[in-house]
Design a protein around this motif. Structure first.
Motif, short mmCIF file in Angstrom:
data_model
loop_
_atom_site.label_atom_id
_atom_site.label_comp_id
_atom_site.label_asym_id
_atom_site.label_seq_id
_atom_site.Cartn_x
_atom_site.Cartn_y
_atom_site.Cartn_z
N TYR A 160 -3.68 1.31 -2.62
CA TYR A 160 -4.82 0.60 -2.03
C TYR A 160 -6.04 0.55 -2.95
CZ TYR A 160 -2.51 0.36 2.54
OH TYR A 160 -1.63 0.09 3.56
N SER A 161 -5.97 1.12 -4.14
CA SER A 161 -7.12 1.11 -5.04
C SER A 161 -7.08 -0.13 -5.95
CB SER A 161 -7.13 2.36 -5.91
OG SER A 161 -6.06 2.33 -6.85
N GLY A 194 -3.82 -2.02 -8.12
CA GLY A 194 -3.58 -3.46 -8.08
C GLY A 194 -3.52 -4.06 -9.48
N GLN A 195 -4.41 -3.58 -10.35
CA GLN A 195 -4.44 -4.10 -11.72
C GLN A 195 -3.18 -3.69 -12.49
OE1 GLN A 195 -7.97 -3.05 -13.91
NE2 GLN A 195 -7.28 -4.04 -15.79
N GLY A 201 0.81 -1.21 0.00
CA GLY A 201 0.00 0.00 0.00
C GLY A 201 0.84 1.26 0.00
N ARG A 202 0.20 2.38 0.29
CA ARG A 202 0.89 3.67 0.27
C ARG A 202 2.05 3.66 1.26
NH1 ARG A 202 -3.80 8.22 0.38
NH2 ARG A 202 -1.94 9.54 0.41
N ASN A 214 -4.24 -5.17 0.53
CA ASN A 214 -5.67 -5.09 0.85
C ASN A 214 -6.47 -5.81 -0.23
OD1 ASN A 214 -5.76 -3.24 -1.29
ND2 ASN A 214 -7.05 -1.78 -0.20
N ASP A 215 -7.74 -6.01 0.03
CA ASP A 215 -8.59 -6.76 -0.89
C ASP A 215 -8.86 -5.99 -2.18
OD1 ASP A 215 -8.71 -8.77 0.96
OD2 ASP A 215 -10.71 -8.27 1.70
N ASP A 216 -8.95 -4.66 -2.10
CA ASP A 216 -9.21 -3.87 -3.31
C ASP A 216 -8.12 -4.11 -4.35
OD1 ASP A 216 -11.43 -2.86 -2.09
OD2 ASP A 216 -10.70 -0.81 -1.89
N MET A 217 -6.86 -4.04 -3.92
CA MET A 217 -5.77 -4.27 -4.87
C MET A 217 -5.73 -5.72 -5.33
SD MET A 217 -2.62 -1.80 -3.63
CE MET A 217 -2.34 -2.64 -2.08
#
Length: 336
Positions: free
Chosen positions: A217-218, A222-223, A182-183, A245-248
Protein backbone atom coordinates in the motif's frame (compact mmCIF):
# COMPACT_ATOMS: atom_id res chain seq x y z
CA UNK A 1 -7.27 29.96 38.00
CA UNK A 2 -11.01 30.40 37.50
CA UNK A 3 -13.04 28.08 39.73
CA UNK A 4 -16.46 26.49 39.57
CA UNK A 5 -17.48 28.68 42.51
CA UNK A 6 -17.01 31.84 40.42
CA UNK A 7 -19.10 30.42 37.56
CA UNK A 8 -21.87 29.47 39.98
CA UNK A 9 -21.89 32.95 41.54
CA UNK A 10 -22.11 34.75 38.18
CA UNK A 11 -24.80 32.38 36.91
CA UNK A 12 -26.82 32.61 40.12
CA UNK A 13 -26.86 28.84 40.60
CA UNK A 14 -25.24 26.31 42.90
CA UNK A 15 -21.89 24.66 42.19
CA UNK A 16 -23.78 21.37 41.88
CA UNK A 17 -25.85 22.84 39.04
CA UNK A 18 -22.69 23.98 37.24
CA UNK A 19 -21.25 20.48 37.56
CA UNK A 20 -24.49 18.94 36.28
CA UNK A 21 -24.45 21.27 33.26
CA UNK A 22 -21.29 19.55 32.03
CA UNK A 23 -22.80 16.08 32.36
CA UNK A 24 -24.82 15.32 29.18
CA UNK A 25 -26.99 12.81 31.06
CA UNK A 26 -28.01 15.22 33.85
CA UNK A 27 -31.53 16.63 33.82
CA UNK A 28 -31.20 20.41 33.67
CA UNK A 29 -32.97 23.18 31.76
CA UNK A 30 -31.23 23.75 28.45
CA UNK A 31 -31.43 27.53 28.95
CA UNK A 32 -29.61 27.16 32.28
CA UNK A 33 -27.00 24.87 30.73
CA UNK A 34 -26.30 27.33 27.90
CA UNK A 35 -26.14 30.27 30.34
CA UNK A 36 -23.51 28.42 32.38
CA UNK A 37 -21.53 27.52 29.24
CA UNK A 38 -21.59 31.14 28.07
CA UNK A 39 -20.37 32.51 31.40
CA UNK A 40 -17.70 29.81 31.67
CA UNK A 41 -16.40 30.69 28.21
CA UNK A 42 -16.36 34.42 28.97
CA UNK A 43 -14.28 34.05 32.13
CA UNK A 44 -12.10 31.19 30.89
CA UNK A 45 -13.42 28.36 33.05
CA UNK A 46 -12.72 24.76 32.01
CA UNK A 47 -14.16 21.79 33.94
CA UNK A 48 -11.75 19.41 35.62
CA UNK A 49 -12.16 16.26 33.53
CA UNK A 50 -10.24 14.12 36.00
CA UNK A 51 -12.56 15.13 38.82
CA UNK A 52 -15.61 14.61 36.65
CA UNK A 53 -14.27 11.23 35.68
CA UNK A 54 -14.18 10.16 39.32
CA UNK A 55 -17.86 11.03 39.62
CA UNK A 56 -19.07 9.69 36.26
CA UNK A 57 -16.58 6.81 36.00
CA UNK A 58 -15.42 8.21 32.65
CA UNK A 59 -11.85 8.58 31.39
CA UNK A 60 -12.72 11.00 28.55
CA UNK A 61 -10.38 9.06 26.28
CA UNK A 62 -11.32 7.32 23.02
CA UNK A 63 -9.00 4.61 21.72
CA UNK A 64 -8.43 4.11 18.00
CA UNK A 65 -6.79 0.78 17.22
CA UNK A 66 -5.38 0.06 13.77
CA UNK A 67 -4.47 -3.43 12.62
CA UNK A 68 -0.87 -2.26 12.56
CA UNK A 69 1.05 0.97 12.94
CA UNK A 70 4.07 0.78 10.67
CA UNK A 71 6.44 3.17 8.93
CA UNK A 72 4.52 2.97 5.65
CA UNK A 73 1.12 3.99 7.00
CA UNK A 74 -1.07 4.81 4.01
CA UNK A 75 -2.54 8.24 3.33
CA UNK A 76 -5.94 6.54 3.57
CA UNK A 77 -5.38 5.56 7.22
CA UNK A 78 -4.03 9.01 8.05
CA UNK A 79 -7.20 10.52 6.58
CA UNK A 80 -9.35 8.21 8.71
CA UNK A 81 -7.55 9.29 11.89
CA UNK A 82 -7.92 12.94 10.92
CA UNK A 83 -11.65 12.54 10.29
CA UNK A 84 -12.21 10.70 13.58
CA UNK A 85 -10.32 13.43 15.43
CA UNK A 86 -12.41 16.14 13.75
CA UNK A 87 -15.61 14.48 15.00
CA UNK A 88 -14.36 14.00 18.56
CA UNK A 89 -16.22 15.96 21.28
CA UNK A 90 -14.08 18.76 22.72
CA UNK A 91 -13.86 17.14 26.15
CA UNK A 92 -12.32 13.90 24.84
CA UNK A 93 -8.76 12.90 24.01
CA UNK A 94 -7.75 10.44 21.29
CA UNK A 95 -5.24 7.62 21.75
CA UNK A 96 -3.94 5.64 18.75
CA UNK A 97 -2.29 2.22 18.87
CA UNK A 98 -1.67 -0.87 16.74
CA UNK A 99 -3.46 -4.10 17.60
CA UNK A 100 -0.34 -6.05 16.64
CA UNK A 101 1.46 -4.39 19.57
CA UNK A 102 -1.08 -5.40 22.22
CA UNK A 103 0.51 -8.20 24.23
CA UNK A 104 -1.47 -7.65 27.44
CA UNK A 105 -5.10 -6.62 26.89
CA UNK A 106 -5.82 -6.07 30.59
CA UNK A 107 -2.86 -3.76 31.03
CA UNK A 108 -3.06 -1.71 27.83
CA UNK A 109 -6.80 -1.60 27.07
CA UNK A 110 -9.10 -2.65 29.90
CA UNK A 111 -10.32 0.24 32.08
CA UNK A 112 -8.32 2.79 30.06
CA UNK A 113 -10.88 3.96 27.48
CA UNK A 114 -14.51 5.02 27.48
CA UNK A 115 -14.82 3.44 24.06
CA UNK A 116 -12.81 2.15 21.12
CA UNK A 117 -12.94 2.48 17.33
CA UNK A 118 -11.26 -0.47 15.61
CA UNK A 119 -9.93 0.37 12.14
CA UNK A 120 -9.68 -3.26 11.11
CA UNK A 121 -8.02 -4.54 7.95
CA UNK A 122 -7.36 -8.16 8.94
CA UNK A 123 -9.21 -11.12 10.45
CA UNK A 124 -6.21 -11.37 12.79
CA UNK A 125 -7.92 -8.52 14.69
CA UNK A 126 -10.89 -10.71 15.63
CA UNK A 127 -9.42 -11.85 18.95
CA UNK A 128 -8.96 -8.22 20.01
CA UNK A 129 -12.44 -7.25 18.81
CA UNK A 130 -14.08 -10.04 20.80
CA UNK A 131 -12.03 -9.14 23.87
CA UNK A 132 -13.60 -5.67 23.67
CA UNK A 133 -17.04 -7.24 23.41
CA UNK A 134 -16.46 -9.72 26.25
CA UNK A 135 -15.20 -6.92 28.52
CA UNK A 136 -18.23 -4.73 27.67
CA UNK A 137 -16.07 -1.94 26.24
CA UNK A 138 -18.16 0.20 23.86
CA UNK A 139 -16.74 -0.25 20.38
CA UNK A 140 -17.33 0.31 16.68
CA UNK A 141 -15.47 -1.62 13.96
CA UNK A 142 -14.89 0.07 10.61
CA UNK A 143 -13.38 -0.82 7.20
CA UNK A 144 -14.31 -4.51 7.03
CA UNK A 145 -17.44 -6.58 7.77
CA UNK A 146 -17.80 -8.41 11.09
CA UNK A 147 -20.24 -11.31 11.17
CA UNK A 148 -21.75 -10.51 14.56
CA UNK A 149 -24.97 -8.57 15.16
CA UNK A 150 -23.77 -7.48 18.61
CA UNK A 151 -20.87 -5.47 17.17
CA UNK A 152 -21.57 -2.14 15.47
CA UNK A 153 -19.89 -2.23 12.08
CA UNK A 154 -19.40 0.29 9.23
CA UNK A 155 -17.62 -0.49 5.98
CA UNK A 156 -17.59 0.30 2.27
CA UNK A 157 -18.68 -1.96 -0.58
CA UNK A 158 -15.21 -2.24 -2.15
CA UNK A 159 -16.28 -4.91 -4.63
CA UNK A 160 -18.82 -2.62 -6.28
CA UNK A 161 -16.20 0.11 -6.63
CA UNK A 162 -13.73 -2.23 -8.32
CA UNK A 163 -16.39 -3.67 -10.64
CA UNK A 164 -17.29 -0.15 -11.78
CA UNK A 165 -13.61 0.55 -12.49
CA UNK A 166 -13.22 -2.63 -14.56
CA UNK A 167 -16.37 -1.83 -16.53
CA UNK A 168 -14.99 1.65 -17.28
CA UNK A 169 -11.68 0.16 -18.43
CA UNK A 170 -13.50 -2.15 -20.86
CA UNK A 171 -15.69 0.69 -22.13
CA UNK A 172 -12.51 2.60 -23.00
CA UNK A 173 -11.31 -0.18 -25.29
CA UNK A 174 -8.78 -1.98 -23.10
CA UNK A 175 -8.43 -5.74 -23.53
CA UNK A 176 -5.77 -6.67 -20.97
CA UNK A 177 -4.97 -5.34 -17.51
CA UNK A 178 -2.50 -5.86 -14.70
CA UNK A 179 -2.88 -5.29 -10.98
CA UNK A 180 -0.79 -3.98 -8.11
CA UNK A 181 -2.56 -5.34 -5.04
CA UNK A 182 -2.17 -4.61 -1.34
CA UNK A 183 -0.94 -6.61 1.62
CA UNK A 184 -2.20 -10.18 1.08
CA UNK A 185 -3.29 -10.65 4.71
CA UNK A 186 -5.68 -7.67 4.55
CA UNK A 187 -9.35 -8.33 3.84
CA UNK A 188 -9.62 -5.38 1.44
CA UNK A 189 -6.72 -6.75 -0.63
CA UNK A 190 -8.43 -10.11 -0.98
CA UNK A 191 -11.81 -8.58 -1.85
CA UNK A 192 -10.38 -6.14 -4.38
CA UNK A 193 -8.38 -8.81 -6.18
CA UNK A 194 -11.40 -11.11 -6.37
CA UNK A 195 -13.47 -8.21 -7.69
CA UNK A 196 -10.84 -7.53 -10.37
CA UNK A 197 -10.99 -11.18 -11.44
CA UNK A 198 -14.79 -11.12 -11.47
CA UNK A 199 -14.85 -7.86 -13.41
CA UNK A 200 -12.47 -9.23 -16.01
CA UNK A 201 -14.69 -12.29 -16.50
CA UNK A 202 -17.82 -10.15 -16.84
CA UNK A 203 -16.23 -7.71 -19.30
CA UNK A 204 -14.13 -10.22 -21.29
CA UNK A 205 -10.81 -8.70 -20.20
CA UNK A 206 -7.55 -10.58 -19.81
CA UNK A 207 -5.81 -10.30 -16.42
CA UNK A 208 -2.15 -10.89 -17.30
CA UNK A 209 -0.55 -13.25 -14.71
CA UNK A 210 2.93 -11.74 -15.14
CA UNK A 211 1.49 -8.29 -14.38
CA UNK A 212 -0.12 -9.23 -11.07
CA UNK A 213 1.99 -7.89 -8.20
CA UNK A 214 1.34 -7.61 -4.46
CA UNK A 215 2.57 -4.51 -2.63
CA UNK A 216 2.17 -3.04 0.85
CA UNK A 217 0.00 0.00 0.00
CA UNK A 218 2.99 2.38 0.03
CA UNK A 219 4.00 4.60 -2.93
CA UNK A 220 7.44 2.98 -2.84
CA UNK A 221 6.02 -0.50 -3.41
CA UNK A 222 3.87 0.83 -6.25
CA UNK A 223 6.94 2.28 -7.92
CA UNK A 224 9.08 -0.85 -7.53
CA UNK A 225 6.34 -3.20 -8.74
CA UNK A 226 5.46 -0.99 -11.70
CA UNK A 227 9.10 -1.07 -12.76
CA UNK A 228 8.85 -4.88 -12.80
CA UNK A 229 5.76 -4.67 -15.01
CA UNK A 230 7.53 -2.28 -17.38
CA UNK A 231 10.30 -4.87 -17.81
CA UNK A 232 7.82 -7.20 -19.52
CA UNK A 233 8.08 -7.44 -23.32
CA UNK A 234 5.90 -4.82 -24.96
CA UNK A 235 3.57 -7.42 -26.48
CA UNK A 236 2.98 -8.91 -22.99
CA UNK A 237 2.48 -5.60 -21.22
CA UNK A 238 -1.16 -4.79 -20.35
CA UNK A 239 -2.60 -1.44 -21.39
CA UNK A 240 -3.98 -0.61 -17.94
CA UNK A 241 -2.84 -1.25 -14.35
CA UNK A 242 -5.37 -1.35 -11.51
CA UNK A 243 -3.79 -0.32 -8.20
CA UNK A 244 -5.39 -1.30 -4.88
CA UNK A 245 -4.93 2.21 -3.50
CA UNK A 246 -3.97 5.70 -4.64
CA UNK A 247 -0.59 5.68 -2.88
CA UNK A 248 0.63 2.75 -4.97
CA UNK A 249 -0.93 4.27 -8.10
CA UNK A 250 1.11 7.45 -7.63
CA UNK A 251 4.22 5.32 -7.13
CA UNK A 252 3.40 3.47 -10.35
CA UNK A 253 3.01 6.77 -12.23
CA UNK A 254 6.42 7.83 -10.92
CA UNK A 255 7.99 4.62 -12.27
CA UNK A 256 6.50 5.36 -15.69
CA UNK A 257 7.81 8.92 -15.63
CA UNK A 258 11.34 7.75 -14.80
CA UNK A 259 11.20 5.26 -17.69
CA UNK A 260 9.87 7.80 -20.22
CA UNK A 261 6.50 6.03 -20.34
CA UNK A 262 3.58 8.42 -20.73
CA UNK A 263 0.49 7.96 -18.56
CA UNK A 264 -2.11 7.51 -19.98
CA UNK A 265 -0.98 7.56 -23.63
CA UNK A 266 1.42 4.61 -23.29
CA UNK A 267 -0.20 2.89 -20.32
CA UNK A 268 -3.18 3.72 -18.10
CA UNK A 269 -3.14 3.60 -14.29
CA UNK A 270 -6.09 3.81 -11.91
CA UNK A 271 -6.27 3.83 -8.11
CA UNK A 272 -8.68 3.39 -5.23
CA UNK A 273 -9.66 5.62 -2.24
CA UNK A 274 -9.67 9.13 -3.79
CA UNK A 275 -7.23 10.62 -1.27
CA UNK A 276 -6.81 14.39 -1.43
CA UNK A 277 -3.73 14.50 -3.66
CA UNK A 278 -5.22 12.16 -6.30
CA UNK A 279 -6.91 15.11 -8.00
CA UNK A 280 -3.66 17.09 -8.29
CA UNK A 281 -1.30 14.29 -9.35
CA UNK A 282 0.03 14.37 -12.92
CA UNK A 283 -2.05 13.11 -14.55
CA UNK A 284 -5.02 13.51 -12.20
CA UNK A 285 -5.90 10.01 -11.02
CA UNK A 286 -8.99 8.09 -12.05
CA UNK A 287 -10.01 6.29 -8.88
CA UNK A 288 -12.85 5.23 -6.58
CA UNK A 289 -13.95 7.48 -3.75
CA UNK A 290 -14.03 5.50 -0.51
CA UNK A 291 -16.48 7.31 1.84
CA UNK A 292 -14.06 7.50 4.77
CA UNK A 293 -15.27 10.92 5.91
CA UNK A 294 -18.82 9.66 6.34
CA UNK A 295 -17.59 6.36 7.79
CA UNK A 296 -15.40 8.07 10.39
CA UNK A 297 -18.09 10.59 11.32
CA UNK A 298 -20.71 7.86 11.75
CA UNK A 299 -18.29 5.79 13.84
CA UNK A 300 -17.44 8.51 16.37
CA UNK A 301 -21.08 9.63 16.67
CA UNK A 302 -22.26 6.08 17.23
CA UNK A 303 -19.52 5.37 19.75
CA UNK A 304 -20.33 8.47 21.81
CA UNK A 305 -24.03 7.52 21.79
CA UNK A 306 -23.14 4.02 23.05
CA UNK A 307 -20.93 5.51 25.78
CA UNK A 308 -23.76 7.83 26.85
CA UNK A 309 -26.25 4.93 26.72
CA UNK A 310 -28.37 6.68 24.10
CA UNK A 311 -30.46 4.21 22.10
CA UNK A 312 -31.70 4.87 18.57
CA UNK A 313 -34.96 2.97 18.27
CA UNK A 314 -35.52 4.36 14.77
CA UNK A 315 -32.25 2.85 13.50
CA UNK A 316 -31.58 -0.47 15.25
CA UNK A 317 -29.23 -1.87 12.59
CA UNK A 318 -25.69 -2.71 13.71
CA UNK A 319 -24.11 -3.13 10.26
CA UNK A 320 -23.92 -0.25 7.78
CA UNK A 321 -22.59 -0.67 4.23
CA UNK A 322 -21.56 2.54 2.46
CA UNK A 323 -21.38 2.89 -1.30
CA UNK A 324 -18.20 4.05 -3.09
CA UNK A 325 -18.23 6.38 -6.11
CA UNK A 326 -16.26 6.16 -9.36
CA UNK A 327 -14.16 9.29 -9.98
CA UNK A 328 -13.14 9.74 -13.63
CA UNK A 329 -10.12 11.97 -14.26
CA UNK A 330 -7.13 11.81 -16.63
CA UNK A 331 -5.09 8.65 -15.99
CA UNK A 332 -7.24 6.26 -18.06
CA UNK A 333 -6.94 6.54 -21.85
CA UNK A 334 -9.65 5.74 -24.36
CA UNK A 335 -7.90 3.41 -26.84
CA UNK A 336 -10.86 2.41 -29.00
Amino acid sequence: MVTIKEVAKLAGVSMTTVSRAYNPKSVIKESTRQKIFSIAKDIGYAPNLSARGLVTNKKFVIGVFLSSIHTNMSTFLSDILSNIHDGLPDNYLLSVEGIDRITDFNQKVKNRFDGVIVVSQSTADDTFIYQLKDNHIPSVVILRPIDNDDIYNIYSDDETGILEEIKLIAENGHKSIGMIGGRPEFVASIKRRRAVETGCAINALSLEPAAIKMGDYSPESGQVLMEEILELPTDQRPTCIVCANDDMAVGAIRACYENNINVPNDISIIGFDNVDYSKISTPALTTVSNPIGLMSNMAIKKLISIINDETDNDNPQTSVVLQPKLIIRESLANIK
